[in-house]
Design an enzyme around this catalytic site. Structure first.
Site, short mmCIF file in Angstrom:
data_model
loop_
_atom_site.label_atom_id
_atom_site.label_comp_id
_atom_site.label_asym_id
_atom_site.label_seq_id
_atom_site.Cartn_x
_atom_site.Cartn_y
_atom_site.Cartn_z
N LYS A 197 -3.70 11.85 8.11
CA LYS A 197 -3.84 12.66 9.33
C LYS A 197 -2.54 12.80 10.13
CE LYS A 197 -7.31 9.92 10.32
NZ LYS A 197 -8.54 9.26 10.78
N ASP A 232 -14.02 4.01 10.55
CA ASP A 232 -14.89 4.72 11.52
C ASP A 232 -16.24 5.12 10.91
OD1 ASP A 232 -13.52 6.57 9.97
OD2 ASP A 232 -13.04 7.93 11.60
#
Ligand code: BGC
Length: 494
Positions: A197, A232
């Site tokens: 990311k 997550d």
């Protein structure tokens, strides 16, 4: 000239935008005539290259299931890392006490505290703060990044008051949600495999990220201990399972993407450790690295080649929020340069990588005005071009094509996971209510993407089975989930 037109239903305006996805102000602009005759073939080719008819979806679902098996067989067995989370026990509702969570996974980090009250009181109170990470820290050193985070955590811990109560003499415990690929070595340690990311922090890859955080907390003089390190997706699954026993899978569709699920220990040949008491564990697939049989275009290939991680995270680059806007930008630039889509305007700003963001393309797709006023404003504000009505319609079709491919492929990925679980346990997944907990801004804020995803799941599973599969938005579940897992793994429980 034939221009593919998006079905009217997709053009209706949905107002569900929140803080991160602001609408842009409207501006008055002059309209230039565009050369849409030659933009049309580019659009048609794009739609052809991005097409996801049922056989493509089926191939992706089957390949996802096959890659999962290969990754469970042996480390490095497939694109999918199939990381063991060491989470063998999910929250039961009996958890009690004060726990902290830290969520690091994008351009912000979140700190949270929760007072858990057991079966009757459940979540007594929560408080959280969000801090944005300065751009330079995403490219700095590991120490700089972790010092910044620990200092935010320390300031937050100082404000503990009211209903939050830490028994005397106890160390605060933290669930650390770290949303990057980690080779987990225990429930409270794990080695960073690589950043994703857009992060390129030096000195963290190959290191235990819990040790990095612990050292930084020590430097800050903060008495806190990491009890659980979780991805997550794993935090989301734990958080959703706290309320609903049928949750078996969790998916993140935000800046990045990933999925985890509850796996049977006897279906993991590469696991040679002590058996978990429950006979089950959560596996973090790291499905962003999947690449088998995806319908890719010249724009995807160029974007990947110019990225900081070429050849990696191909599924993520095709379906996640960090990249959808960028793919659209590349298509529009070609249309501007080769087909003068925006007339004589110099598309200078459009040449800047990542200048068009996914929230922009989402906002353009919500424009229900007759003359596509919002589309015109966004194009003008963000890319500096003027556009006429036909050009704006083409732009919306480009956005729709990229969102449609992303949503449908994400749906196929989910079916791949469910199919794998069903094949191993006949009837226990498709034959009963099974919940997929979903989180992430892309899923939350992009209604068309969401419905394309659901359509693909229904097409693949058929109307009967898909009634049993519930995709449920579990907003910000990963923070509470990480705190719950800190409670489950608390040093004071043993
Ligand atoms: C990371 C995953 C994470 C996902 C969603 C990906 O880039 O590799 O670990 O779960 O983003 O945040």
């Amino acid at each position: 000239m034939s221009v593919a037109v998006t079905p009217p239903a997709l053009r209706s305006f949905h107002s569900g935008r929140s803080a991160g996805w602001p609408p842009r102000p409207r501006v008055v602009m002059s309209v230039r005539s565009s050369n849409t005759v030659s933009a049309a073939p580019i659009l048609i080719k794009l739609q052809r290259d991005c097409a996801t008819p049922l056989p493509v979806l089926r191939h992706v679902a089957d390949a996802m299931a096959a890659d999962m098996r290969a990754g469970l067989e042996v480390d490095g067995g497939s694109d999918l890392k199939m990381i063991l989370s060491y989470v063998d026990a999910l929250p039961t509702g009996n958890e009690k006490g004060l726990f902290y969570a830290l969520d690091l996974g994008g351009t912000n980090f979140r700190v949270l505290r929760v007072q858990l009250g057991g079966k009757d009181e459940r979540v007594v109170e929560t408080e959280f703060e969000q801090v944005s990470i300065p751009q330079e820290l995403m490219f700095g050193t590991s120490e700089e990044l972790f010092d910044f985070i620990a200092s935010g955590l320390e300031k937050f811990a100082q404000k503990e008051a009211g209903n939050f109560c830490l028994p005397k003499g106890r160390t605060r415990e933290l669930g650390f949600t770290f949303s990057f690929p980690v080779k987990q070595t225990s429930i409270d340690s794990g080695i960073l495999i690589k950043w994703t990311k857009g992060f390129a922090v030096s000195g963290t890859a190959g290191k235990d990220v819990v040790a990095c955080l612990n050292e930084a907390m020590k430097r800050q003089g903060l008495n806190m201990r990491v009890s659980a390190l979780v991805n997550d997706t794993v935090g989301t699954l734990a958080g959703a399972r706290y309320w609903d026993d049928d949750v078996m899978v969790a998916v993140i569709l935000g800046t990045g993407t990933n999925a985890c699920y509850v796996e049977r220990i006897d279906a993991i040949p590469k696991l040679h450790g002590p058996n978990s008491k429950s006979g089950r564990t959560i596996v973090n697939t790291e499905w962003g690295a999947f690449s088998n049989g995806l319908p890719l275009t010249e724009f995807d290939i160029e974007m990947d080649a110019e990225s900081i991680n070429p050849g990696e995270q191909i599924f993520e680059k095709t379906i996640s929020g960090m990249y959808l806007g960028e793919i659209v930008r590349r298509v529009l630039l070609k249309m501007a340069e080769d087909a003068r889509l925006f007339g004589d305007c110099d598309p200078e700003k459009l040449r800047m990588p990542f200048s068009l963001r996914t929230p922009d393309i989402c906002a353009m797709q919500q424009d229900s005005s007759k003359d596509f006023e919002v589309v015109g404003s966004i194009l003008h504000d963000v890319t500096g071009v003027s556009s006429d009505l036909i050009a704006r319609k083409i732009v919306v079709d480009v956005c729709d094509t990229i969102a449609k491919r992303g949503g449908r492929l994400a749906g196929a990925g989910i079916v791949g996971i469910l199919q794998k679980m069903e094949d191993d346990s006949r009837g226990l997944v498709f034959g009963k209510r099974t919940v997929v907990a979903m989180d992430g801004g892309l899923y939350e804020h992009y209604p068309q993407y969401r419905s394309y995803l659901q359509d693909a799941v229904t097409e693949l599973l058929g109307p009967e089975i898909s009634k049993n599969i519930v995709i449920e938005h579990s907003k910000d579940g990963s923070g509470i989930g990480a705190a719950l897992l800190a409670a489950t793994n608390s040093m004071y429980q043993h």
